[in-house]
Design a protein around this motif. Structure first.
Motif, short mmCIF file in Angstrom:
data_model
loop_
_atom_site.label_atom_id
_atom_site.label_comp_id
_atom_site.label_asym_id
_atom_site.label_seq_id
_atom_site.Cartn_x
_atom_site.Cartn_y
_atom_site.Cartn_z
N ILE A 129 4.34 -54.24 4.86
CA ILE A 129 5.82 -54.36 4.36
C ILE A 129 6.68 -53.76 5.32
N LYS A 130 7.86 -54.38 5.31
CA LYS A 130 8.89 -53.92 6.49
C LYS A 130 9.30 -52.59 6.14
N ASP A 131 9.79 -51.60 7.06
CA ASP A 131 10.02 -50.25 6.83
C ASP A 131 11.43 -49.99 6.47
N LYS A 132 12.13 -51.29 6.27
CA LYS A 132 13.62 -50.92 5.69
C LYS A 132 13.46 -51.01 3.96
N GLY A 133 14.54 -50.33 3.64
CA GLY A 133 14.56 -50.10 1.97
C GLY A 133 13.35 -49.36 1.26
N LEU A 134 12.84 -48.67 2.09
CA LEU A 134 11.75 -47.69 1.71
C LEU A 134 12.20 -46.17 1.54
N LYS A 135 11.72 -45.50 0.43
CA LYS A 135 11.49 -44.13 0.63
C LYS A 135 10.33 -43.66 1.43
N LYS A 136 10.38 -42.58 2.05
CA LYS A 136 9.02 -42.11 2.80
C LYS A 136 8.84 -40.79 2.50
N ALA A 137 7.37 -40.27 2.36
CA ALA A 137 7.27 -39.00 2.19
C ALA A 137 5.75 -38.73 2.61
N ARG A 138 5.56 -37.44 2.94
CA ARG A 138 4.15 -37.20 3.24
C ARG A 138 3.44 -36.27 2.03
N SER A 139 2.41 -36.66 1.57
CA SER A 139 1.44 -35.88 0.67
C SER A 139 0.54 -34.90 1.46
N ARG A 140 0.54 -33.68 1.13
CA ARG A 140 -0.53 -32.71 1.84
C ARG A 140 -1.71 -32.52 0.77
N HIS A 141 -1.53 -33.45 -0.24
CA HIS A 141 -2.68 -33.28 -1.28
C HIS A 141 -3.71 -34.52 -1.08
N ARG A 142 -4.72 -34.18 -1.50
CA ARG A 142 -5.85 -35.41 -1.52
C ARG A 142 -6.91 -34.93 -2.59
N ALA A 143 -7.49 -35.91 -3.39
CA ALA A 143 -8.55 -35.58 -4.33
C ALA A 143 -9.90 -36.52 -3.72
N ILE A 144 -10.79 -35.84 -3.93
CA ILE A 144 -12.32 -36.17 -3.39
C ILE A 144 -13.05 -36.42 -4.40
N VAL A 145 -13.77 -37.50 -4.74
CA VAL A 145 -14.73 -37.76 -5.86
C VAL A 145 -15.95 -38.03 -4.99
N LYS A 146 -17.06 -37.04 -5.28
CA LYS A 146 -18.31 -37.18 -4.54
C LYS A 146 -19.48 -37.60 -5.70
N LEU A 147 -19.51 -38.99 -5.41
CA LEU A 147 -20.31 -39.84 -6.57
C LEU A 147 -21.69 -39.10 -6.78
N GLY A 148 -22.27 -38.73 -5.62
CA GLY A 148 -23.83 -38.35 -5.74
C GLY A 148 -23.86 -37.02 -6.25
N ALA A 149 -22.90 -36.14 -6.01
CA ALA A 149 -22.78 -34.76 -6.70
C ALA A 149 -21.99 -34.83 -7.88
N LYS A 150 -21.50 -35.94 -8.27
CA LYS A 150 -20.71 -36.02 -9.55
C LYS A 150 -19.66 -34.69 -9.50
N GLN A 151 -18.89 -34.76 -8.60
CA GLN A 151 -18.06 -33.49 -8.37
C GLN A 151 -16.66 -34.09 -7.97
N LEU A 152 -15.76 -33.27 -8.11
CA LEU A 152 -14.18 -33.70 -7.93
C LEU A 152 -13.70 -32.49 -7.11
N ILE A 153 -13.16 -32.64 -5.97
CA ILE A 153 -12.56 -31.52 -5.21
C ILE A 153 -11.12 -32.01 -5.15
N VAL A 154 -10.07 -31.17 -5.26
CA VAL A 154 -8.98 -31.40 -4.95
C VAL A 154 -8.12 -30.28 -3.92
N MET A 155 -7.46 -31.06 -3.15
CA MET A 155 -7.06 -29.90 -1.82
C MET A 155 -5.70 -30.20 -1.65
N ASN A 156 -4.89 -29.31 -1.11
CA ASN A 156 -3.55 -29.17 -0.63
C ASN A 156 -3.57 -28.73 0.94
N GLY A 157 -3.51 -29.68 1.53
CA GLY A 157 -3.68 -29.34 3.05
C GLY A 157 -5.03 -28.84 3.33
N GLY A 158 -5.39 -27.63 3.74
CA GLY A 158 -6.41 -27.11 3.97
C GLY A 158 -6.92 -26.15 2.81
#
Length: 260
Positions: A129-158
């Motif tokens: 998509i073209k970079d015009k007409g967009l709002k842009k942000a950066r999310s420090r968060h991420r969610a990790i689902v480990k299927l083998g361990a059946k585990q959820l980890i939520v991070m905010n940066g480090g």
């Protein structure tokens, strides 16, 4: 990136029939839409990139387990989606999805262009998509689902915000692996198995539909804690109440990695 989804009823672990009826499907009628880049297209000619659609002719995300940068973009109006920069548009990306603002993660950048993850089928589909007409942000968060361990980890940066045991898809209806993103936040009108449903930009690999919806995978709660740590769902990720509260505070477009 406000989480401003309306209070709607979901009847199953996936986006259900009540939402299919309330959200227009691309191609339903021949009407024009004005794109943010100034072009005019016909909805019958170009499908919308939503959780309800199957797209073709677009590149796949080949780095399916790579870490996303956290850069996310929101189209203020409908924008054209291209298979390659400066190519002909093959789809459109609307400003809203499931009642929430559309925020999608950036996987590649070229001058004047972003390649983004899309919420449509097939899983891991991307588009430029073209970079015009967009709002842009950066999310420090991420969610990790480990299927083998059946585990959820939520991070905010480090910083780790929490680790929880979760329920994942069963052998016949597995939770799809790969990187995706938080697509929307929805609240049932009536008391049900979860106070919130958090759809992701990915779909069941074995179910074409569920409960009348398109088989969209979601985070949601579950009243019986005995399911956590087991592979028993239709593909969704059932999480404890505390985990659901933390996930509900993440900005839309936040990267979600579902690892083997």
């Amino acid at each position: 990136m406000p989480l401003d989804a309306p209070r709607r009823l979901l009847g199953a672990a996936f986006v259900a029939a009540s939402l299919v009826a309330s959200i227009p499907v691309a191609g339903a009628e021949a009407s024009s839409v004005t794109l943010a880049v100034g072009a005019s297209v016909t909805t019958t000619a170009l499908p919308e990139a939503t959780t309800f659609t199957q797209l073709s002719g677009l590149p796949q995300d080949t780095d399916t387990y790579g870490k996303l940068s956290g850069v996310v973009v929101h189209p203020a109006r409908t924008v054209a989606v291209h298979a390659q920069p400066d190519g002909q548009p093959v789809a459109t990306l609307p400003a809203k999805q499931l009642g929430s603002q559309t925020w999608v993660p950036v996987v590649e950048t070229r001058k004047g262009w972003y390649r983004v993850l899309l919420p449509s089928k097939p899983n891991h589909v991307t588009g430029w998509i073209k970079d015009k007409g967009l709002k842009k942000a950066r999310s420090r968060h991420r969610a990790i689902v480990k299927l083998g361990a059946k585990q959820l980890i939520v991070m905010n940066g480090g910083k780790k915000l929490g680790t929880w045991s979760v329920a994942i898809g069963g052998p016949d209806t597995p939770t799809p692996a790969g990187r995706t993103f938080l697509l929307a936040q929805m609240s049932p009108k009536k008391k049900t198995y979860s106070p919130l449903i958090l759809p992701l930009g990915t779909h069941s690999p074995t179910l074409d539909t569920f409960g009348g919806g398109p088989g969209t995978v979601a985070f949601h709660g579950w009243p019986d804690r005995k399911v956590f740590g087991k592979a028993v769902t239709h593909g969704c990720i059932r999480v404890p109440a505390r985990a659901l509260k933390v996930l509900s505070g993440l900005p839309l477009g936040t990267p979600v990695l579902i690892a083997p």
